[in-house]
Scaffold this motif. Structure first.
Motif, short mmCIF file in Angstrom:
data_model
loop_
_atom_site.label_atom_id
_atom_site.label_comp_id
_atom_site.label_asym_id
_atom_site.label_seq_id
_atom_site.Cartn_x
_atom_site.Cartn_y
_atom_site.Cartn_z
N ARG A 109 0.81 -1.22 0.00
CA ARG A 109 0.00 0.00 0.00
C ARG A 109 0.84 1.28 0.00
O ARG A 109 0.42 2.31 -0.51
CB ARG A 109 -1.02 0.00 1.13
CG ARG A 109 -0.46 0.13 2.52
CD ARG A 109 -1.54 0.59 3.50
NE ARG A 109 -2.61 -0.36 3.68
CZ ARG A 109 -3.91 -0.06 3.50
NH1 ARG A 109 -4.26 1.15 3.13
NH2 ARG A 109 -4.83 -0.96 3.74
N CYS A 114 -2.71 7.98 -1.88
CA CYS A 114 -3.98 7.87 -1.15
C CYS A 114 -4.76 9.16 -1.35
O CYS A 114 -4.34 10.23 -0.89
CB CYS A 114 -3.70 7.61 0.33
SG CYS A 114 -5.15 7.83 1.38
N LEU A 115 -5.89 9.06 -2.06
CA LEU A 115 -6.67 10.25 -2.39
C LEU A 115 -7.21 10.92 -1.14
O LEU A 115 -7.32 12.15 -1.06
CB LEU A 115 -7.83 9.87 -3.33
CG LEU A 115 -7.38 9.36 -4.70
CD1 LEU A 115 -8.55 8.75 -5.46
CD2 LEU A 115 -6.74 10.48 -5.50
N HIS A 116 -7.54 10.11 -0.14
CA HIS A 116 -8.08 10.67 1.10
C HIS A 116 -7.04 11.54 1.80
O HIS A 116 -7.31 12.66 2.20
CB HIS A 116 -8.52 9.52 2.02
CG HIS A 116 -8.89 9.97 3.40
ND1 HIS A 116 -9.93 10.84 3.64
CD2 HIS A 116 -8.34 9.70 4.61
CE1 HIS A 116 -10.01 11.07 4.95
NE2 HIS A 116 -9.06 10.39 5.56
N SER A 169 -1.07 5.74 2.26
CA SER A 169 -1.79 5.34 3.47
C SER A 169 -1.03 4.26 4.23
O SER A 169 -0.12 3.63 3.69
CB SER A 169 -3.17 4.80 3.09
OG SER A 169 -3.01 3.59 2.38
N ASN A 173 -4.13 4.39 9.08
CA ASN A 173 -4.96 5.55 8.71
C ASN A 173 -5.87 5.33 7.50
O ASN A 173 -6.59 6.25 7.09
CB ASN A 173 -4.09 6.80 8.53
CG ASN A 173 -3.01 6.61 7.48
OD1 ASN A 173 -3.22 5.90 6.50
ND2 ASN A 173 -1.87 7.25 7.68
N CYS A 174 -5.88 4.14 6.91
CA CYS A 174 -6.77 3.90 5.77
C CYS A 174 -8.19 3.66 6.27
O CYS A 174 -8.42 2.86 7.17
CB CYS A 174 -6.29 2.69 4.98
SG CYS A 174 -7.44 2.18 3.71
N LEU A 175 -9.14 4.37 5.65
CA LEU A 175 -10.53 4.26 6.10
C LEU A 175 -11.26 3.07 5.48
O LEU A 175 -12.41 2.80 5.83
CB LEU A 175 -11.29 5.54 5.74
CG LEU A 175 -10.85 6.82 6.47
CD1 LEU A 175 -11.56 8.01 5.89
CD2 LEU A 175 -11.14 6.70 7.95
N GLY A 176 -10.63 2.43 4.51
CA GLY A 176 -11.26 1.26 3.89
C GLY A 176 -12.62 1.60 3.30
O GLY A 176 -12.79 2.65 2.66
N CYS A 179 -14.28 5.05 3.34
CA CYS A 179 -13.61 6.18 2.69
C CYS A 179 -14.48 6.73 1.55
O CYS A 179 -15.02 5.96 0.74
CB CYS A 179 -12.27 5.70 2.13
SG CYS A 179 -11.37 6.96 1.27
N HIS A 181 -13.43 8.15 -0.97
CA HIS A 181 -12.70 7.95 -2.24
C HIS A 181 -12.61 6.47 -2.60
O HIS A 181 -11.87 6.12 -3.52
CB HIS A 181 -11.29 8.53 -2.12
CG HIS A 181 -11.26 9.99 -1.82
ND1 HIS A 181 -11.35 10.95 -2.79
CD2 HIS A 181 -11.18 10.65 -0.65
CE1 HIS A 181 -11.31 12.14 -2.24
NE2 HIS A 181 -11.22 11.99 -0.93
N TYR A 182 -13.29 5.63 -1.85
CA TYR A 182 -13.12 4.18 -2.00
C TYR A 182 -13.25 3.72 -3.47
O TYR A 182 -12.45 2.95 -3.97
CB TYR A 182 -14.14 3.44 -1.13
CG TYR A 182 -13.89 1.96 -1.03
CD1 TYR A 182 -12.93 1.45 -0.16
CD2 TYR A 182 -14.59 1.05 -1.83
CE1 TYR A 182 -12.68 0.09 -0.07
CE2 TYR A 182 -14.34 -0.31 -1.75
CZ TYR A 182 -13.39 -0.79 -0.87
OH TYR A 182 -13.14 -2.13 -0.80
N CYS A 185 -10.20 4.73 -5.35
CA CYS A 185 -8.93 4.50 -4.64
C CYS A 185 -7.98 3.63 -5.48
O CYS A 185 -8.35 2.55 -5.95
CB CYS A 185 -9.22 3.81 -3.31
SG CYS A 185 -7.73 3.22 -2.51
N LEU A 187 -5.36 1.95 -4.62
CA LEU A 187 -5.03 0.68 -3.97
C LEU A 187 -6.17 -0.33 -4.17
O LEU A 187 -5.95 -1.49 -4.53
CB LEU A 187 -4.81 0.93 -2.48
CG LEU A 187 -4.48 -0.25 -1.61
CD1 LEU A 187 -3.11 -0.80 -1.96
CD2 LEU A 187 -4.51 0.13 -0.14
S1 SF4 Z 1 -9.49 3.62 0.87
FE1 SF4 Z 1 -7.87 4.34 -0.49
S2 SF4 Z 1 -8.13 6.55 -0.63
FE2 SF4 Z 1 -9.30 5.83 1.13
S3 SF4 Z 1 -7.94 6.04 2.86
FE3 SF4 Z 1 -7.68 3.97 2.14
S4 SF4 Z 1 -5.99 4.10 0.67
FE4 SF4 Z 1 -6.70 6.17 1.01
#
Ligand code: SF4
Length: 640
Positions: A109, A114-116, A169, A173-176, A179, A181-182, A185, A187
């Motif tokens: 990763r 990471c767009l977020h 990310s 700290n990744c919101l999965g 998120c 931006h999921y 994303c 990744l």
């Molecule tokens: S889902 Fe993607 S964009 Fe969102 S926090 Fe995780 S890595 Fe970043």
């Protein structure tokens, strides 16, 4: 005459591979390995292959795997090898077999933007230094144009730019799925592509992070394949141990608290108490690091915990982390990032408990420090049981290959490390004529490796070799301090360019080495493997001494102790095999091609004075031998 098998035909002079590679010459060893891989796939069994340099092992596993029409994973040792396999070797074999096969390259990763996090840091951040701000603006611009989001594409920023951790990310700290931006994303898209592919190229770190479920959302990939191939498989035991254990670092905790403070200041402005407790915890974490010397070190954590000051500091950190979590819970539901941090704090607390449990058996508790941080580890002493249980659960075939798996014509060390006692094994000698192409020199009259006077001997030998080879030499050291010392002295004595590891990136050093025909490179660990310099660019490799791991290494100490407890001989069962594999890797830098010639000089007289020296010599290719530096220099001079 017996009919030719599909795989023999593939590698024959008239076969499909010869059609796509001009000048392709069939090699028996390559076909033998491919046949063995065919068998392993058919019988869904495990195969361990040591394939000497030049046997063409990559094609030997790719061809049967692609012909089998099964879904498979190839795992390589490094990102560089991953790229080379995916962009160079795989397309060639695909062209000869089936162009329609879907392939995917999947990295860890930390390689994907990471767009977020980029959005979170918005128009830049007052906390950034000027250089970071500049790189951040480059990332922001590039991220609107890239398809892959692979940060390696952005060559205008340095490989170690400080912006990278800000725009990528971590599991913390990744919101999965939460998120926003999921769906876009990078990744997630890369993983989706991998899920749909027939062939997935990963690296060992990613593979084991997935297998040990250390990175969420990716665990579904591995059970779906019919075949797993590990290239550079000698690296697998150490990497797997890392992921089958636990670790927690002050940096990880500190970064999480820093992000928490940033959220409080920008989003939860009425929650000032949160920043207060987080800042206090950051100070307490920094205090723990101050209890250790400044210079980076590794040591036995279980022993350190006997020191009341350290035990007290750990208790205090734990209590404060719990307090941060309590305060954060008051604001639960107000911000997604904060909610995730509350969860991650629970995981960090349980990792802290695991690395502090001195009663656990069959594990080593150890620590390492960097100038600013401390990392605590729990590492299993053996992964054999765990790994063989995983293999038993999977209905797949497994191939482990590398140029360096055997110790003195014996696979048992590797097999017992990995729990592969029932695997088939195959040795394929290198097709190179080492007697004609190479000379091994163990110089006469050297003092013991730990004698102070060894430095002046090493300096003199380096100068003689550089003169004879006109640069074009790798001087490989087992210690950073010794490397610097000798390199600096050599610099004063010669006019040609002396490259020193650490002065710039590995790739930049290699590029300069290749472009300057007379350069000499001084290096440690990173250049002992994975470096492929062919032809006249590299004529000489010097190794300062046998690469035994440092006896201070706490993990090694724990393994030695465990071996002794079981009545074994740790020196012959653990230390020698480990050093033999490392030496084989270092020595393997010299002859990379059928036309290469060169000299390998190992400045350690234990090779001839100790009985165990035979385990090392007997594991190296069969080169011409000498004890005379003059003869080695004459051989080098004759190459021109
Ligand atoms: S889902 Fe993607 S964009 Fe969102 S926090 Fe995780 S890595 Fe970043």
């Amino acid at each position: 005459m017996a009919a030719m098998s599909e795989i023999s035909y593939f590698f024959s002079e008239q076969g499909p591979l010869a059609e796509v590679i001009s000048g392709f010459t069939p090699r028996q060893a390559q076909t033998d390995m491919a046949e063995a891989v065919v068998d392993a796939i058919k019988t869904k069994s495990a195969l361990v292959v040591e394939a000497g340099t030049g046997t063409g092992k990559t094609f030997a596993y790719l061809a049967p795997a692609l012909l089998s029409k099964r879904r498979f994973i190839v795992s390589t040792g490094t990102k560089n090898l991953q790229e080379q396999l995916f962009h160079r070797d795989l397309p060639l074999v695909k062209k000869a077999i089936d162009k329609s096969k879907k392939t995917a390259l999947l990295k860890g990763r930390a390689n994907y933007a990471c767009l977020h996090r980029i959005a979170q840091h918005g128009g830049g951040n007052q906390l950034f230094e000027k250089e970071v701000l500049h790189d951040f603006s480059l990332v922001k611009k590039w991220v609107t144009t890239t398809n892959s989001g692979d940060i390696g594409e952005l060559t205008s920023i340095k490989e170690d730019s400080q912006v990278i951790p800000v725009v990528t990310s971590t599991v913390d700290n990744c919101l999965g799925k939460d998120c926003t931006h999921y769906d876009d994303c990078f990744l997630v898209l890369a993983r989706k592509k991998a899920m749909e592919a027939d062939v997935i190229v990963v690296n060992h770190h990613l593979f084991f992070a997935d297998l040990a479920l250390k990175d969420t959302g990716f665990g579904e990939l591995i059970p779906e394949v019919d075949l797993v191939i590990f290239d550079e498989a000698h690296q697998v035991p150490d990497i797997a141990s890392e992921y089958f254990g636990e670790s927690v670092s002050s940096r990880q905790l500190n970064d999480l608290l820093r992000d928490m403070i940033a959220i409080q200041k920008s989003v939860l402005k009425d929650a000032a108490q949160l920043s207060l407790v987080a800042e206090k915890t950051q100070r307490i974490i920094a205090d723990l690091r101050l209890l250790f010397p400044y210079d980076p070190k590794r040591g036995n954590w279980a022993q350190k915990l006997e020191d009341p000051k350290i035990a007290e500091a750990m208790t205090s950190i734990r209590e404060n982390v719990e307090q941060v979590q309590e305060v954060a819970k008051v604001h639960e539901g107000r911000d997604k990032d904060l909610d995730l941090m509350i969860e991650r704090l629970s995981e960090i607390l349980s990792a802290m408990d695991a690395v502090s449990d001195v009663t656990r058996e069959n594990v080593s508790l150890w620590y390492e420090t960097t100038p600013k941080h401390i990392i605590l580890h729990l590492t299993p002493l053996s992964i054999a049981d765990k790994f063989s249980a995983i293999m038993d659960q999977q209905d797949s075939a497994w191939v482990f290959t590398s140029a360096t798996l055997m110790v003195e014509s014996d696979f048992s060390h590797y097999q017992s490390q990995m729990g592969l006692n029932n695997a088939s094994t195959l040795l394929l000698d290198s097709p190179f004529d080492y007697q004609q192409q190479a000379m091994l020199c163990v110089p006469r009259f050297l003092p013991e490796p730990n004698d102070r006077s060894i430095r002046s001997h090493l300096l003199s030998i380096c100068l003689q070799l550089i003169d004879a080879s006109k640069g074009r030499a790798f001087m490989l050291f087992t210690s950073h301090a010794m490397m610097r010392d000798i390199a600096n002295q050599v610099k004063e004595e010669i006019d040609t360019q002396v490259l020193i590891q650490g002065d710039t990136t590995k790739q930049a050093l290699l590029d300069t080495f290749l472009s300057d025909q007379s350069a000499v490179l001084f290096a440690t660990g990173a250049f002992w493997e994975g470096v492929d310099v062919k032809g006249d660019d590299l004529l000489c490799v010097l190794i300062d001494k046998l690469p035994f791991s440092s006896p201070d290494d706490p993990l090694l100490q724990a393994r030695i102790e465990d071996c002794r407890k079981k009545g074994g001989n740790a020196f012959s069962e653990i230390q020698i095999p480990q050093a033999v594999i490392t030496l084989k890797q270092g020595a393997g830098r010299l002859i990379r091609d059928g036309n290469d010639r060169g000299v390998l000089v190992i400045c350690d007289n234990r090779l001839v004075t100790k009985q165990y020296g035979q385990s090392f010599i007997g594991s190296l290719p069969n080169m011409k031998r000498t004890r005379s530096i003059q003869q080695a220099c004459d051989f080098l001079s004759s190459i021109d």
